[in-house]
Motif scaffolding. Structure first.
Motif, mmCIF file in Angstrom:
data_model
loop_
_atom_site.group_PDB
_atom_site.id
_atom_site.type_symbol
_atom_site.label_atom_id
_atom_site.label_comp_id
_atom_site.label_asym_id
_atom_site.label_seq_id
_atom_site.Cartn_x
_atom_site.Cartn_y
_atom_site.Cartn_z
ATOM 1 N N ILE A 26 -1.518 -4.574 8.928
ATOM 2 C CA ILE A 26 -2.877 -5.009 9.224
ATOM 3 C C ILE A 26 -3.251 -4.415 10.569
ATOM 4 O O ILE A 26 -2.716 -4.810 11.609
ATOM 5 N N ALA A 27 -4.157 -3.445 10.555
ATOM 6 C CA ALA A 27 -4.522 -2.734 11.778
ATOM 7 C C ALA A 27 -5.267 -3.627 12.767
ATOM 8 O O ALA A 27 -5.101 -3.496 13.978
ATOM 9 N N ALA A 28 -6.078 -4.554 12.256
ATOM 10 C CA ALA A 28 -6.856 -5.427 13.138
ATOM 11 C C ALA A 28 -5.955 -6.350 13.956
ATOM 12 O O ALA A 28 -6.272 -6.685 15.094
ATOM 13 N N LEU A 29 -4.832 -6.755 13.383
ATOM 14 C CA LEU A 29 -3.893 -7.627 14.089
ATOM 15 C C LEU A 29 -2.748 -6.853 14.730
ATOM 16 O O LEU A 29 -1.932 -7.447 15.433
ATOM 17 N N SER A 30 -2.663 -5.580 14.459
ATOM 18 C CA SER A 30 -1.567 -4.726 14.936
ATOM 19 C C SER A 30 -0.211 -5.282 14.536
ATOM 20 O O SER A 30 0.707 -5.366 15.348
ATOM 21 N N THR A 31 -0.090 -5.693 13.274
ATOM 22 C CA THR A 31 1.174 -6.244 12.777
ATOM 23 C C THR A 31 1.563 -5.589 11.469
ATOM 24 O O THR A 31 0.727 -5.125 10.700
ATOM 25 N N ILE A 32 2.845 -5.575 11.260
ATOM 26 C CA ILE A 32 3.419 -5.141 9.990
ATOM 27 C C ILE A 32 4.132 -6.347 9.402
ATOM 28 O O ILE A 32 5.017 -6.925 10.035
ATOM 29 N N LEU A 33 3.732 -6.734 8.188
ATOM 30 C CA LEU A 33 4.288 -7.921 7.556
ATOM 31 C C LEU A 33 5.332 -7.546 6.522
ATOM 32 O O LEU A 33 5.194 -6.552 5.804
ATOM 33 N N THR A 34 6.377 -8.347 6.448
ATOM 34 C CA THR A 34 7.397 -8.213 5.414
ATOM 35 C C THR A 34 7.322 -9.443 4.518
ATOM 36 O O THR A 34 6.534 -10.354 4.756
ATOM 37 N N GLY A 38 5.643 -13.640 8.019
ATOM 38 C CA GLY A 38 4.199 -13.645 7.893
ATOM 39 C C GLY A 38 3.518 -13.965 9.204
ATOM 40 O O GLY A 38 2.579 -14.750 9.234
ATOM 41 N N GLN A 39 3.984 -13.355 10.270
ATOM 42 C CA GLN A 39 3.496 -13.672 11.613
ATOM 43 C C GLN A 39 1.999 -13.477 11.747
ATOM 44 O O GLN A 39 1.456 -12.464 11.361
ATOM 45 N N GLY A 40 1.338 -14.472 12.297
ATOM 46 C CA GLY A 40 -0.090 -14.378 12.569
ATOM 47 C C GLY A 40 -0.984 -14.520 11.360
ATOM 48 O O GLY A 40 -2.189 -14.351 11.466
ATOM 49 N N THR A 41 -0.437 -14.801 10.186
ATOM 50 C CA THR A 41 -1.243 -14.972 8.972
ATOM 51 C C THR A 41 -0.839 -16.277 8.300
ATOM 52 O O THR A 41 0.136 -16.916 8.678
ATOM 53 N N ASN A 42 -1.568 -16.645 7.284
ATOM 54 C CA ASN A 42 -1.213 -17.836 6.515
ATOM 55 C C ASN A 42 -0.589 -17.460 5.172
ATOM 56 O O ASN A 42 -0.665 -18.225 4.222
ATOM 57 N N LEU A 43 0.031 -16.292 5.097
ATOM 58 C CA LEU A 43 0.611 -15.814 3.845
ATOM 59 C C LEU A 43 1.993 -16.390 3.568
ATOM 60 O O LEU A 43 2.475 -16.328 2.444
ATOM 61 N N PRO A 99 -5.755 -4.266 4.410
ATOM 62 C CA PRO A 99 -4.427 -3.877 4.892
ATOM 63 C C PRO A 99 -3.949 -2.589 4.230
ATOM 64 O O PRO A 99 -4.372 -2.242 3.125
ATOM 65 N N GLU A 100 -3.076 -1.904 4.920
ATOM 66 C CA GLU A 100 -2.459 -0.703 4.358
ATOM 67 C C GLU A 100 -1.167 -1.115 3.674
ATOM 68 O O GLU A 100 -0.291 -1.708 4.292
#
Length: 134
Positions: A26-34, A38-43, A99-100
């Motif tokens: 997610i470029a807007a949050l500058s995070t890569i999720l695995t 799920g840092q910074g999201t509610n996923l 997201p990419e």
């Protein structure tokens, strides 16, 4: 299929490993999720449920009993449904931010499909029980 149990076993291990690989960026949050972070999201952590489905499937691929092959269909089908759900939820755009998709998300989806295919076509020897003539 001759090697279906080994293909299924390899795919279960591949799905477990792919839960720790990058799923989306997610470029807007500058995070890569695995799948496990799920840092910074509610996923949440959907990789945990993948592991819960893959561990029994891994054991059931190794058992040579017909009941194990039938129960394995259940775990592999649930794993595939969970993978499709995660693919749809993780890959969607929210509030103008798309997201990419990364390789881990695709590996989980393809591995789950191959797990179900291996479970549907087990290598079982069928023994005919002849009844005694009257």
């Amino acid at each position: 299929m001759k090697y279906s149990q080994w293909i299924g076993l390899a795919c279960t291990i591949l799905v477990i490993i792919a839960c720790y690989l990058p799923w989306i960026e997610i470029a807007a949050l500058s995070t890569i999720l695995t799948g496990m972070d799920g840092q910074g999201t509610n996923l949440g952590k959907p990789g945990k449920l993948h592991i819960i489905f893959c561990v029994p499937a891994c054991i059931l691929f190794l058992l040579p009993y017909i009941w194990a092959k039938r129960v394995n269909w259940f775990f592999c089908a649930l794993g595939l449904a969970w993978a499709v759900r995660n693919f749809l939820i993780y890959a969607r755009c929210e509030m103008g931010t798309c997201p990419e998709r990364k390789y881990g998300l695709y590996i989980v989806l393809i591995g789950s499909v191959l797990m179900l295919a291996a479970a549907l076509f087990p290598d079982m020897k069928i023994v005919n029980k002849q009844s005694k003539p009257l």
